[in-house]
Scaffold this motif. Structure first.
Motif, PDB file in Angstrom:
ATOM      1  N   THR A 209      -1.807  -7.121  17.927  1.00  0.00           N
ATOM      2  CA  THR A 209      -2.367  -8.450  17.681  1.00  0.00           C
ATOM      3  C   THR A 209      -1.271  -9.509  17.736  1.00  0.00           C
ATOM      4  N   GLU A 210      -0.092  -9.173  17.195  1.00  0.00           N
ATOM      5  CA  GLU A 210       1.030 -10.109  17.215  1.00  0.00           C
ATOM      6  C   GLU A 210       1.605 -10.255  18.621  1.00  0.00           C
ATOM      7  N   LYS A 211       1.669  -9.149  19.352  1.00  0.00           N
ATOM      8  CA  LYS A 211       2.288  -9.154  20.678  1.00  0.00           C
ATOM      9  C   LYS A 211       1.376  -9.790  21.719  1.00  0.00           C
ATOM     10  N   SER A 212       0.088  -9.453  21.661  1.00  0.00           N
ATOM     11  CA  SER A 212      -0.859  -9.963  22.653  1.00  0.00           C
ATOM     12  C   SER A 212      -2.160 -10.331  21.950  1.00  0.00           C
ATOM     13  N   PRO A 213      -2.187 -11.476  21.291  1.00  0.00           N
ATOM     14  CA  PRO A 213      -3.343 -11.871  20.480  1.00  0.00           C
ATOM     15  C   PRO A 213      -4.695 -11.749  21.160  1.00  0.00           C
ATOM     16  N   PRO A 214      -4.855 -12.134  22.445  1.00  0.00           N
ATOM     17  CA  PRO A 214      -6.194 -12.077  23.048  1.00  0.00           C
ATOM     18  C   PRO A 214      -6.777 -10.672  23.119  1.00  0.00           C
ATOM     19  N   LEU A 215      -5.906  -9.653  23.093  1.00  0.00           N
ATOM     20  CA  LEU A 215      -6.355  -8.284  23.320  1.00  0.00           C
ATOM     21  C   LEU A 215      -7.343  -7.818  22.249  1.00  0.00           C
ATOM     22  N   LEU A 216      -7.090  -8.167  20.987  1.00  0.00           N
ATOM     23  CA  LEU A 216      -7.928  -7.678  19.902  1.00  0.00           C
ATOM     24  C   LEU A 216      -8.613  -8.794  19.118  1.00  0.00           C
ATOM     25  N   THR A 217      -8.439 -10.033  19.565  1.00  0.00           N
ATOM     26  CA  THR A 217      -8.950 -11.169  18.798  1.00  0.00           C
ATOM     27  C   THR A 217     -10.451 -11.081  18.556  1.00  0.00           C
ATOM     28  N   ASP A 218     -11.222 -10.771  19.586  1.00  0.00           N
ATOM     29  CA  ASP A 218     -12.673 -10.771  19.435  1.00  0.00           C
ATOM     30  C   ASP A 218     -13.262  -9.382  19.217  1.00  0.00           C
ATOM     31  N   ALA A 219     -12.399  -8.399  18.954  1.00  0.00           N
ATOM     32  CA  ALA A 219     -12.907  -7.062  18.644  1.00  0.00           C
ATOM     33  C   ALA A 219     -13.421  -7.051  17.208  1.00  0.00           C
ATOM     34  N   ARG A 220     -14.615  -6.558  17.018  1.00  0.00           N
ATOM     35  CA  ARG A 220     -15.184  -6.468  15.670  1.00  0.00           C
ATOM     36  C   ARG A 220     -14.768  -5.127  15.073  1.00  0.00           C
ATOM     37  N   ILE A 221     -13.636  -5.143  14.397  1.00  0.00           N
ATOM     38  CA  ILE A 221     -13.068  -3.922  13.834  1.00  0.00           C
ATOM     39  C   ILE A 221     -12.544  -4.197  12.436  1.00  0.00           C
ATOM     40  N   CYS A 222     -12.454  -3.146  11.659  1.00  0.00           N
ATOM     41  CA  CYS A 222     -11.856  -3.238  10.335  1.00  0.00           C
ATOM     42  C   CYS A 222     -10.344  -3.420  10.500  1.00  0.00           C
ATOM     43  N   ARG A 223      -9.759  -4.348   9.729  1.00  0.00           N
ATOM     44  CA  ARG A 223      -8.327  -4.642   9.861  1.00  0.00           C
ATOM     45  C   ARG A 223      -7.643  -4.593   8.500  1.00  0.00           C
ATOM     46  N   LEU A 224      -6.398  -4.176   8.526  1.00  0.00           N
ATOM     47  CA  LEU A 224      -5.592  -4.119   7.310  1.00  0.00           C
ATOM     48  C   LEU A 224      -5.054  -5.501   6.984  1.00  0.00           C
ATOM     49  N   ARG A 225      -5.302  -5.968   5.740  1.00  0.00           N
ATOM     50  CA  ARG A 225      -4.852  -7.290   5.312  1.00  0.00           C
ATOM     51  C   ARG A 225      -3.733  -7.232   4.287  1.00  0.00           C
ATOM     52  N   GLY A 226      -3.574  -6.109   3.628  1.00  0.00           N
ATOM     53  CA  GLY A 226      -2.530  -6.017   2.621  1.00  0.00           C
ATOM     54  C   GLY A 226      -2.445  -4.620   2.038  1.00  0.00           C
ATOM     55  N   LEU A 227      -1.374  -4.371   1.288  1.00  0.00           N
ATOM     56  CA  LEU A 227      -1.159  -3.090   0.625  1.00  0.00           C
ATOM     57  C   LEU A 227      -1.054  -3.322  -0.877  1.00  0.00           C
ATOM     58  N   ILE A 228      -1.521  -2.366  -1.643  1.00  0.00           N
ATOM     59  CA  ILE A 228      -1.394  -2.439  -3.095  1.00  0.00           C
ATOM     60  C   ILE A 228      -0.373  -1.392  -3.519  1.00  0.00           C
ATOM     61  N   ILE A 229       0.742  -1.861  -4.026  1.00  0.00           N
ATOM     62  CA  ILE A 229       1.843  -0.985  -4.410  1.00  0.00           C
ATOM     63  C   ILE A 229       2.243  -1.297  -5.848  1.00  0.00           C
ATOM     64  N   ASP A 230       2.286  -0.263  -6.682  1.00  0.00           N
ATOM     65  CA  ASP A 230       2.633  -0.421  -8.096  1.00  0.00           C
ATOM     66  C   ASP A 230       3.936   0.293  -8.417  1.00  0.00           C
ATOM     67  N   ASN A 231       4.622  -0.222  -9.423  1.00  0.00           N
ATOM     68  CA  ASN A 231       5.815   0.444  -9.939  1.00  0.00           C
ATOM     69  C   ASN A 231       5.404   1.469 -10.986  1.00  0.00           C
ATOM     70  N   ASP A 232       6.106   2.588 -11.021  1.00  0.00           N
ATOM     71  CA  ASP A 232       5.806   3.616 -12.008  1.00  0.00           C
ATOM     72  C   ASP A 232       5.908   3.103 -13.438  1.00  0.00           C
ATOM     73  N   ASP A 233       6.882   2.227 -13.674  1.00  0.00           N
ATOM     74  CA  ASP A 233       7.075   1.763 -15.048  1.00  0.00           C
ATOM     75  C   ASP A 233       6.022   0.737 -15.457  1.00  0.00           C
ATOM     76  N   ASP A 234       5.089   0.436 -14.543  1.00  0.00           N
ATOM     77  CA  ASP A 234       4.033  -0.525 -14.845  1.00  0.00           C
ATOM     78  C   ASP A 234       2.689   0.168 -15.062  1.00  0.00           C
ATOM     79  N   VAL A 235       2.681   1.490 -14.936  1.00  0.00           N
ATOM     80  CA  VAL A 235       1.424   2.221 -15.081  1.00  0.00           C
ATOM     81  C   VAL A 235       1.352   2.896 -16.444  1.00  0.00           C
ATOM     82  N   LEU A 236       0.142   3.278 -16.783  1.00  0.00           N
ATOM     83  CA  LEU A 236      -0.090   4.033 -18.010  1.00  0.00           C
ATOM     84  C   LEU A 236       0.422   3.311 -19.238  1.00  0.00           C
ATOM     85  N   GLN A 237       0.117   2.042 -19.335  1.00  0.00           N
ATOM     86  CA  GLN A 237       0.560   1.262 -20.486  1.00  0.00           C
ATOM     87  C   GLN A 237      -0.151   1.693 -21.770  1.00  0.00           C
ATOM     88  N   HIS A 238      -1.160   2.531 -21.639  1.00  0.00           N
ATOM     89  CA  HIS A 238      -1.905   2.956 -22.824  1.00  0.00           C
ATOM     90  C   HIS A 238      -1.087   3.917 -23.685  1.00  0.00           C
TER      91      HIS A 238
END
Length: 382
Positions: A209-238
């Motif tokens: 998409t970055e290299k050749s925008p027209p190639l996938l611009t109008d394709a109706r497909i699921c796309r990745l918008r972001g990642l969810i990443i947590d630190n170990d020391d931030d989990v299990l606060q209970h």
């Protein structure tokens, strides 16, 4: 009040009437493990007999028969206790609370000569015993697929930044809000090979998409918008760390943020209905062919082509989802899995399936850029 959801139920697969039965239940932001131990239940012959009967039914493993009823019957006595122990419902819910819920161990007990189970709170799980979700980003299995995405302009969030707007029938967050934008949340399942395949596909889609925008611009497909990443020391606060427990701090991938497609349902849900027109089925076929062609031009294979992996949005347009690879019998042959040829075989079978519901044959024409052995497009009804 949220409903109860039984995530799983376990028992000894080798026939053994002395087998323990364990339920894993979600309710109001808490996770519960409910244990039925026949050694404890033996104090009441009638309750022990009920346990043995439950085990016999479970051992048959009839998921369309008695299994759901047994699971519900075993859960029911603990309903009031779980409601009391679950945390208050938050007015604004965040993903962090779902991924890292408080965990409680409950146990079935009985009084002598009693015919009823007495629910008992046993213990809360410590951090040492908690199964942490996701995978470490620097693991040798994940790093090769994830590193290019981490080095890209893709947004990275923690689960504390992700607001939950709605969830599935399994109480898993689905529609979420991040920085004012709606997304679909897809949990990362540790060690799942399909997940690595999916990351590889999204990496190609982003790069192309970055290299050749027209190639996938109008394709109706699921796309990745972001990642969810947590630190170990931030989990299990209970729970605090145990004194003899090492803290392996690190970053873990716990989920993906995909573009949210507000849909009427999947192609499998909609196409068979009598109020679905031939023109709609024709349009969906054309859109599927176009999107698959765009994917292949970008070097991406859809993988698991089938009607369940096509969403129809509120405007009536068809979108391809699920780039985790693999295949589904009757739609793609195993020897063609995760190949261009397999995609077109799946698309052809979708065409034939759509035509069946229209009760008319399909006029087959050559696709633009069609290669030998490819499928044809559902061009018109004759």
């Amino acid at each position: 009040m949220q409903e109860f959801y039984i995530e799983s139920i376990t028992w000894d697969s080798t026939y053994n009437l002395e087998s323990e039965i364990t339920l894993y239940v979600r309710h109001n932001g808490a996770a519960f493990r409910i244990c039925y131990d026949p050694r404890i239940l033996a104090a009441s012959p009638s309750v022990l007999d009920q346990h043995h009967e439950s085990y016999r039914i479970l051992h048959k493993d009839d998921r369309d028969g008695g299994l759901p009823e047994v699971a519900e019957r075993l859960r029911k006595p603990f309903e009031e206790l779980m409601t009391q122990m679950a945390p208050p419902i938050e007015s604004t819910r965040y993903l962090h609370s779902h991924i890292y819920p408080p965990w409680f161990i409950l146990e079935a007990r009985v009084a002598e000569s009693s015919s009823h189970v007495q629910p008992h709170f046993k213990v809360a799980l410590s951090r040492q015993e908690f199964i942490r979700p996701g995978d470490y980003v620097n693991s040798k299995f994940l790093q090769a697929h994830l590193s290019p995405l981490l080095d890209s302009k893709l947004n990275i969030y923690s689960s504390r930044q992700v607001q939950v707007l709605s969830q599935t029938s399994r109480l898993v967050p689905s529609r979420v809000l991040v920085d004012g934008t709606m997304h679909f949340f897809k949990p990362w399942v540790s060690g799942r090979v399909h997940g690595y395949h999916e990351l590889k596909s999204y990496k190609k889609i982003l790069a192309d998409t970055e290299k050749s925008p027209p190639l996938l611009t109008d394709a109706r497909i699921c796309r990745l918008r972001g990642l969810i990443i947590d630190n170990d020391d931030d989990v299990l606060q209970h729970y605090p760390l145990n004194g003899n427990e090492e803290d392996h701090a690190g970053k873990r991938l716990v989920g993906l943020l995909l573009n949210y497609i507000e849909s009427k349902g999947t192609l499998n849900d909609l196409a068979p209905w009598s109020d679905c027109t031939k023109e709609e089925r024709l349009r969906w076929s054309r859109q599927i062919h176009h999107s698959v062609t765009c994917l292949h031009n970008a070097g991406v294979v859809w993988g698991d082509a089938k009607p369940d992996n096509v969403l129809v949005d509120m405007k009536g347009d068809a979108w391809l989802i699920d780039f985790g690879g693999s295949y589904t019998r009757h739609w793609v042959d195993e020897d063609k899995r995760e190949t261009v040829e397999g995609d077109w075989q799946g698309v052809q079978r979708i065409d034939d399936w759509l035509a069946k519901w229209s009760h008319q044959p399909v006029t087959r024409i050559k696709r633009s850029g069609e290669v030998s052995g490819g499928s044809s497009v559902m061009e018109g009804v004759v």
